[in-house]
Design an enzyme around this catalytic site. Sequence first.
Site, PDB file in Angstrom:
ATOM      1  N   GLY A 143       0.778  -1.225   0.000  1.00 39.38           N
ATOM      2  CA  GLY A 143       0.000   0.000   0.000  1.00 39.38           C
ATOM      3  C   GLY A 143       0.808   1.272   0.000  1.00 39.38           C
ATOM      4  O   GLY A 143       0.245   2.365   0.147  1.00 39.38           O
ATOM      5  N   TYR A 147       5.432   5.865  -1.865  1.00 39.67           N
ATOM      6  CA  TYR A 147       6.356   6.231  -0.785  1.00 39.67           C
ATOM      7  C   TYR A 147       7.643   5.407  -0.874  1.00 39.67           C
ATOM      8  O   TYR A 147       8.751   5.950  -0.749  1.00 39.67           O
ATOM      9  CB  TYR A 147       5.655   5.997   0.551  1.00 39.67           C
ATOM     10  N   TYR A 179       9.963   2.319  12.148  1.00 37.03           N
ATOM     11  CA  TYR A 179       8.700   2.932  12.572  1.00 37.03           C
ATOM     12  C   TYR A 179       8.922   3.796  13.815  1.00 37.03           C
ATOM     13  O   TYR A 179       9.319   3.314  14.865  1.00 37.03           O
ATOM     14  CB  TYR A 179       7.664   1.845  12.813  1.00 37.03           C
TER      15      TYR A 179
END
Length: 240
Positions: A143, A147, A179
């Site tokens: 998804g 990016y 992250y």
Amino acid sequence: MGRVALVTGGTRGIGGAISKALNKAGYNVAANYGGNDDAANTFKKETKIPVFKWNVGDHVACEQGIISVENEVGPVEVLVNNAGISRDAMFQKMSHEQWSEVIRTDLDSVFNMTRPVINGMRERNFGRVINISSINGQKGQLGLSNYCAAKAGMIGLTRALALENARKGVTVNAIAPGYVATDLLAGVSEEVMKSIVGQIPVGRLGQPDDVARCVTFLAADEAGWITGSTLTINGGAFMD
């Protein structure tokens, strides 16, 4: 007088932490931002770091913005290309605008910002360009094809620029965070967050300061023998 450092997306999240860390280390910092005036004004009031508003995806705006920074703060010696956005969608459902908006902001911006300052760095025989990439530019992610493409492209550009400018005292490096606890993860559900943290061997999300410390290290005069590198900081989630 400390060296002049310009940080894009430098008033919030990772960028805000980078600006503060460089300021604390003695740099004269200028923080660029794109749209959140309230956050930028609060940041300026709290830190006394000057802020400059322009869209890093617009080449002309970058040229004009850098002139403003150099007139007010001084010639840019350290550039941190941190600004970035995400527009998530599976590729088969991704619109051209979702693709191009991310490429403009996350990848074109590196050219837009670096091109106007690179000659000055070369003439002064000193410069630091630090590009904030991502773990997703290294390993890919569902998804996030836009990016991932932008962040992987940033790593390739880092290596090419490092080769071109090494003999002029200009180093070019990338940092690929995993992250990190920022606004980009604010909307993630508790279940998804648990899954993300479960894949990080150290057992926690990164913090903006974790990235900022790496930027300060690479920006230092003493880091002159490090160029063309990608510093991977992700708690062990991906080992390249």
